[in-house]
Design an enzyme around this catalytic site. Structure first.
Site, PDB file in Angstrom:
ATOM      1  N   ASP A 116       0.800  -1.224   0.000  1.00  0.00           N
ATOM      2  CA  ASP A 116       0.000   0.000   0.000  1.00  0.00           C
ATOM      3  C   ASP A 116       0.834   1.277   0.000  1.00  0.00           C
ATOM      4  OD1 ASP A 116      -2.711  -0.966  -0.009  1.00  0.00           O
ATOM      5  OD2 ASP A 116      -2.338  -1.741   1.996  1.00  0.00           O
ATOM      6  N   ASP A 175      -7.296  -3.887  -5.278  1.00  0.00           N
ATOM      7  CA  ASP A 175      -6.861  -2.598  -4.733  1.00  0.00           C
ATOM      8  C   ASP A 175      -5.441  -2.242  -5.173  1.00  0.00           C
ATOM      9  OD1 ASP A 175      -8.511  -4.322  -3.145  1.00  0.00           O
ATOM     10  OD2 ASP A 175      -8.503  -2.888  -1.497  1.00  0.00           O
TER      11      ASP A 175
END
Length: 410
Positions: A116, A175
């Site tokens: 991330d 994602d």
């Protein structure tokens, strides 16, 4: 790992792909966009007053703020939102608060335990570099962070690993498409083709293995780390494995639109348009275009305790869609451009009023209400979320740029 030719890499690394901006009438007025930016900037100052110096806003639930440390995947959204609001309002206080918050975040450039880093570092330090042009301060931080993200790439699976925990063998979530922008931008800034090569390879593998025939996306694809074969296609935050988790579709829409911008590869544009078609024409999409948390929420048993609150909207998915559709409208025919632009405008209008827009001083200082983190895990359910605010403000900034006759991204 697929190798980009030197000619292709030279194009990606040294130029921005130039597209002819479709001229379509803008329906929202500058006064409206400015009013939303002013409201958001005032609201976020309430949140800033409650935010500890070394922590980052996560949500506000049952009258209580919830914060995270810098290693939480959402840590970059709050400073990124402050920077976008500074861009839209020119209020120096917002810039000061954003730059202060970057200090405890900087150490995450060494974090190799998460995929991330695009969210954490590019949404924050990337925006800081873009707005301040302080390359001496931010380039090395971003380069180190990109190296950390690249370390999670496997030439066996041809993907960047998302999670390290069991029961997964080598999980990749949709994602992760969002973190590729970090690598693409740093490839241009550093002239290091490895970053672009990894991003393109990951995007291509995801294109092959994450989508159904109707262009909806699985949430998680699990690979065999030894062979690269797909072991399973599952969900973690959606209603069930074959359901279409709303925010997952939004990650896909945004990610492939961005990859077309960065590469000019039309397969990414085609994928983005297919995903947009799935989202906008789905029979479960409400008239205000703020989706339910899962497009297949009506297929679960409402008597099951986990899904007792299945009829929940996800403002974060709506905000993502608005931002992505504004960009997608710039790369397509005039007919399609108007369709995407009108959808984005409707989403912005919906988010800019009740029940989604929080009254000034309420909601703990978060801008939007009614997002859903993970209903199956009963985590962050029907609450404000920091990334909902980020993409809503990004959509406002992108629309403001269009009103000013500028490209939607800079």
């Amino acid at each position: 790992m697929r190798i980009i030719s030197l000619i292709t890499f030279f194009f990606i690394a040294t130029t921005d792909v130039v597209f002819s901006q479709v001229v379509a009438p803008l329906r929202l007025q500058q006064k409206f966009i400015s009013a939303q930016l002013q409201h958001a900037s005032s609201q976020i100052l309430t949140l800033a007053a409650h935010t500890p110096a070394s922590q980052f806003p996560r949500t506000f639930e049952a009258g209580q703020h919830h914060f995270s440390n810098s290693d939480w995947w959402c840590s970059g959204f709050y400073p990124g939102t402050l920077l976008y609001l500074y861009e839209g309002t020119h209020k120096q206080e917002l810039l000061r608060l954003a730059l202060e918050k970057l200090e405890p975040l900087e150490k995450e450039k060494f974090n190799k335990g998460t995929h991330d880093l695009g969210f954490m570092l590019y949404c924050s330090f990337g925006n800081a570099l873009r707005l301040t042009h302080d390359s001496a301060r931010y380039r090395d931080i971003l380069t180190t962070g990109a190296e950390s993200l690249a370390s999670r790439f496997s030439s066996v699976t041809n993907t960047i690993r998302s999670w390290d925990h069991k029961p997964w063998r080598y999980p990749v979530i949709i994602d992760n498409m969002m973190n590729l922008e970090f690598l693409m931008k740093m490839s241009k800034i550093t002239n290091d083709h490895r970053f672009a090569d990894i991003a393109v390879t990951h995007a291509n593998t995801t294109l092959m293995n994450h989508f159904r025939e109707d262009y909806s996306s699985y949430h998680v694809t699990d690979y065999d780390p030894q062979t690269g074969h797909v072991l399973a296609k599952k969900t973690h935050q959606g209603a069930f494995d074959e359901s279409s988790w709303a925010r997952g579709q939004s990650w896909a829409l945004y990610g492939y639109t961005m990859m077309f911008r960065e590469t000019g590869d039309k397969q990414y544009l085609e994928q983005a348009e297919h995903v947009a078609q799935f989202i906008l024409t789905h029979p479960a999409m409400p008239s205000d275009l703020i989706p339910y948390w899962d497009f297949d929420k009506d297929k679960v048993d409402p008597s099951a305790r986990t899904f007792a609150r299945r009829d929940l909207r996800d403002a974060s998915a709506g905000a993502l869609n608005a931002s992505a559709l504004l960009e997608l409208s710039q790369y397509v025919s005039e007919e399609e451009a108007i369709k995407y632009l009108r959808a984005a405008e409707l989403i912005i209008e919906s988010l800019s009023k009740e029940p989604y827009l929080a009254p000034l001083g309420s909601n703990g200082g978060f801008i939007l209400q009614h997002s859903v983190g993970s209903l199956p895990a009963n985590s962050e359910v029907d609450v404000p979320l920091t990334y909902a605010d980020y993409y809503y403000v990004e959509a406002l900034i992108r629309y403001q740029r269009l009103l000013e006759g500028l490209p939607v991204t800079s």
